[in-house]
Design an enzyme around this catalytic site. Structure first.
Site, PDB file in Angstrom:
ATOM      1  N   MET A  78       9.486  25.044  -0.083  1.00 24.45           N
ATOM      2  CA  MET A  78       8.744  23.968  -0.745  1.00 24.45           C
ATOM      3  C   MET A  78       9.660  23.090  -1.610  1.00 24.45           C
ATOM      4  SD  MET A  78       5.423  24.124  -3.241  1.00 24.45           S
ATOM      5  CE  MET A  78       4.144  24.527  -2.078  1.00 24.45           C
ATOM      6  N   TYR A 138      12.813  32.297   4.481  1.00 19.61           N
ATOM      7  CA  TYR A 138      11.561  32.948   4.875  1.00 19.61           C
ATOM      8  C   TYR A 138      11.606  33.398   6.328  1.00 19.61           C
ATOM      9  CZ  TYR A 138       9.149  31.312   0.673  1.00 19.61           C
ATOM     10  OH  TYR A 138       8.752  31.091  -0.618  1.00 19.61           O
ATOM     11  N   LYS A 197       0.845  -1.203   0.000  1.00 20.91           N
ATOM     12  CA  LYS A 197       0.000   0.000   0.000  1.00 20.91           C
ATOM     13  C   LYS A 197       0.882   1.257   0.000  1.00 20.91           C
ATOM     14  CE  LYS A 197      -0.339  -0.189   5.034  1.00 20.91           C
ATOM     15  NZ  LYS A 197      -1.137  -0.680   6.156  1.00 20.91           N
ATOM     16  N   ARG A 221     -11.614  -0.501  14.069  1.00 16.77           N
ATOM     17  CA  ARG A 221     -11.469   0.207  12.796  1.00 16.77           C
ATOM     18  C   ARG A 221     -12.475  -0.406  11.829  1.00 16.77           C
ATOM     19  NH1 ARG A 221      -5.429   0.664  10.345  1.00 16.77           N
ATOM     20  NH2 ARG A 221      -5.693  -1.585  10.095  1.00 16.77           N
TER      21      ARG A 221
HETATM   22  C1  PLP Z   1      -0.390  -1.656   6.783  1.00 16.28           C
HETATM   23  C2  PLP Z   1      -0.914  -2.933   7.305  1.00 16.28           C
HETATM   24  C3  PLP Z   1      -0.047  -3.986   7.592  1.00 16.28           C
HETATM   25  C4  PLP Z   1       1.458  -3.884   7.471  1.00 16.28           C
HETATM   26  O1  PLP Z   1       2.024  -3.254   8.593  1.00 16.28           O
HETATM   27  P1  PLP Z   1       3.605  -3.190   8.815  1.00 16.28           P
HETATM   28  O2  PLP Z   1       3.753  -2.756  10.204  1.00 16.28           O
HETATM   29  O3  PLP Z   1       4.140  -2.198   7.845  1.00 16.28           O
HETATM   30  O4  PLP Z   1       4.126  -4.549   8.556  1.00 16.28           O
HETATM   31  C5  PLP Z   1      -0.613  -5.193   7.982  1.00 16.28           C
HETATM   32  N1  PLP Z   1      -1.944  -5.327   8.130  1.00 16.28           N
HETATM   33  C6  PLP Z   1      -2.810  -4.328   7.877  1.00 16.28           C
HETATM   34  C7  PLP Z   1      -4.272  -4.554   8.053  1.00 16.28           C
HETATM   35  C8  PLP Z   1      -2.328  -3.090   7.476  1.00 16.28           C
HETATM   36  O5  PLP Z   1      -3.178  -2.090   7.249  1.00 16.28           O
END
Ligand code: PLP
Length: 382
Positions: free
Chosen positions: A307, A259, A36, A134
Site C-alpha cells: 500500500m 507479500y 475535473k 450518457r
Molecule cells: C473530460 C471531458 C472532456 C475533456 O477530455 P480530454 O480528452 O481530456 O480533452 C471534454 N468534454 C467532456 C464532456 C468531458 O467529460
C-alpha cells in the site's frame, strides 16, 4: 518537502502545450480548460491560477464540489459543471455563480425559478444526445419546442449548447456532428442563437478541425497526454513522479520478497525499498513488469507492491540514499507506456494519483510552489 515521494509538475510545459493547442485553433474558437478530477491529478487550484495568469479563465469541471472548490479560489473564473447537478443542489450552484449543464426542460424551468427567487440570472449549457448515450436531450419532436420555451425564461441565460463525441470512428463521429448541427440549424430557423457551441475534446479537436465551433473542451492535451496515432508535434507530458530510497540492503542468502513471497531474489543482490505504493495511485499490477529508473538505468519491482512501499531489485548496482528514483518520467516511464502496461488509459492513470502526494510545481525552470493537498497548504518557494 514533507515527503520524499512527490509529483513534479512543470508549468512551463503546461503553457507550451496551451500555446500549441491555440496554434491549431482559429481566432474564433476559445479553449475551455478541463480541470475535473483535480485537473487530472495535477492539482486544479495551481493549474487554474497558472492558466488564468496566462489569460485563460474558462474552466470545466464534472461536479458541483469541484466547481465550488475553484469558485472559492477566484470569483473571476468562469466555471461550467459538465455533469449532472441534482435538483436539490441547483440553488447552491446558482448562488456560487456556476454554469450548469441541463438536459431536460424541467431542469431549466427549476433553475429559472430558483434564479428568480434570488433576483439573479443563471447560466446554462444545453447538452444534446447525439450517440454517446450518457447525458443529453434526446433529439426528437419535443426538443426544439422545449428549448424555445426555455429561451423565453427571463432568469435563464442559455449560453452554450454542446454534445460529446464517442470517438468510435470517423463515420460515427461525423454522424454525431451532423445530428448536432441539425439541431443548431433548427434553432436558428426559430431565431434562437446560442453563443457557445462546442463538440470537441482533445482527440476530437486533433482529428476534426471542422468541428471546433466556438469552443473546444481540452483536458488531456494541456497535461501533455495524447495517443501516438493522433499526434500533435511538441505536446509534452507535464508530470513526473520521483522518490528516494528508504532502505537498501544486500541479501545474505537467496530470499523471497514481499507479500506472499512471490518473488525470489538471489543472494548478493541489492534490494532497494521505496516509500510509495498503490495507495499513491501507482497501480499495484505494475509489480509484474513495471520498473523505476535510477541514474539512467531501469530496475524491476521485486515482489508485489504494497500500500505504501515497494521493493526493487537493484542487482549489484550501488546507490546512495539521496539518489533520485524516477517513477513516472518520459520515454520508457511515460504515462502513456505505464497506462498501456496495465490496460488502462492515460486519464485514468493520472487522475488516480493520490492527494497524499506533495505536488512540486516548476515555473521558469525553478521550483516554484509546493502544494500539500492533505493540509490544504501551498507554499511559494521563490
Ligand atoms: C473530460 C471531458 C472532456 C475533456 O477530455 P480530454 O480528452 O481530456 O480533452 C471534454 N468534454 C467532456 C464532456 C468531458 O467529460
Amino acid at each position: 518537502m514533507l515527503r520524499d515521494t512527490h509529483l513534479k509538475i512543470n508549468l512551463d510545459t503546461l503553457i507550451a502545450n496551451l500555446e500549441i493547442v491555440q496554434s491549431h485553433l482559429s481566432k474564433k474558437t476559445e479553449i475551455g480548460a478541463v480541470l475535473k478530477a483535480n485537473a487530472y491529478g495535477h492539482g486544479s487550484k495551481v493549474i487554474a491560477k497558472t492558466l488564468m495568469a496566462y489569460g485563460l479563465s474558462y474552466f470545466l469541471v464534472a461536479t458541483l464540489l469541484e466547481g465550488i472548490q475553484l469558485r472559492n479560489e477566484d470569483s473571476r473564473y468562469q466555471i461550467l459543471i459538465m455533469g449532472h447537478t441534482p435538483d436539490h443542489l441547483l440553488e447552491q450552484a446558482i448562488l456560487k455563480n456556476l454554469e450548469l449543464t441541463i438536459f431536460t426542460y424541467e431542469q431549466g424551468l427549476l433553475i429559472h425559478q430558483l434564479a428568480q427567487k434570488h433576483k439573479t440570472t443563471a447560466t446554462v449549457h444545453i447538452k444534446i444526445e447525439t450517440g454517446f448515450n450518457r447525458l443529453g436531450f434526446s433529439v426528437n419532436e419535443k426538443l426544439i419546442p422545449s428549448i424555445l420555451k426555455l429561451s423565453l425564461l427571463k432568469h435563464l441565460n442559455i449560453k452554450g449548447i454542446f454534445t460529446h463525441l464517442a470517438l468510435r470512428n470517423k463515420n460515427a463521429d461525423e454522424n454525431q456532428f451532423q445530428v448536432f448541427q441539425k439541431v443548431i440549424r433548427s434553432l436558428e430557423e426559430h431565431n434562437v442563437e446560442i453563443p457557445l457551441k462546442h463538440v470537441c475534446d482533445s482527440i476530437g479537436m486533433t482529428l476534426y478541425p471542422h468541428m471546433h465551433m466556438d469552443m473546444v473542451r481540452i483536458g488531456a492535451l494541456l497535461y501533455g497526454l495524447q495517443g501516438e496515432e493522433k499526434f500533435i508535434p511538441g505536446i509534452q507530458q507535464i508530470l513526473k513522479m520521483e522518490t528516494k530510497f528508504s532502505h537498501i540492503k544486500i541479501l545474505e542468502e537467496d530470499s523471497f520478497i514481499s507479500y506472499g513471497m512471490r518473488k525470489e531474489v538471489k543472494k548478493g543482490s541489492r534490494i532497494g525499498t521505496l516509500p510509495f505504493g498503490y495507495a499513491d495511485g501507482y497501480p499495484r499490477a505494475l509489480y509484474k513488469d513495471g520498473f523505476v529508473c535510477v541514474n539512467g538505468d531501469f530496475y524491476p519491482f521485486a515482489g508485489v507492491i504494497c500500500m505504501d512501499q515497494c521493493m526493487i531489485d537493484l542487482g549489484n548496482a550501488n546507490f546512495e540514499s539521496d539518489d533520485i528514483v524516477s517513477i513516472i518520467d518520459t520515454n520508457q516511464l511515460s504515462i502513456s507506456k505505464l497506462a498501456k502496461k496495465v490496460q488502462t488509459n492515460k486519464n485514468e492513470f493520472v487522475s488516480s494519483l493520490a492527494a497524499r502526494l506533495p505536488r512540486l510545481y516548476i515555473r521558469h525552470k525553478k521550483p516554484y510552489l509546493i502544494s500539500y493537498e492533505m493540509l490544504g497548504e501551498t507554499h511559494e518557494l521563490y
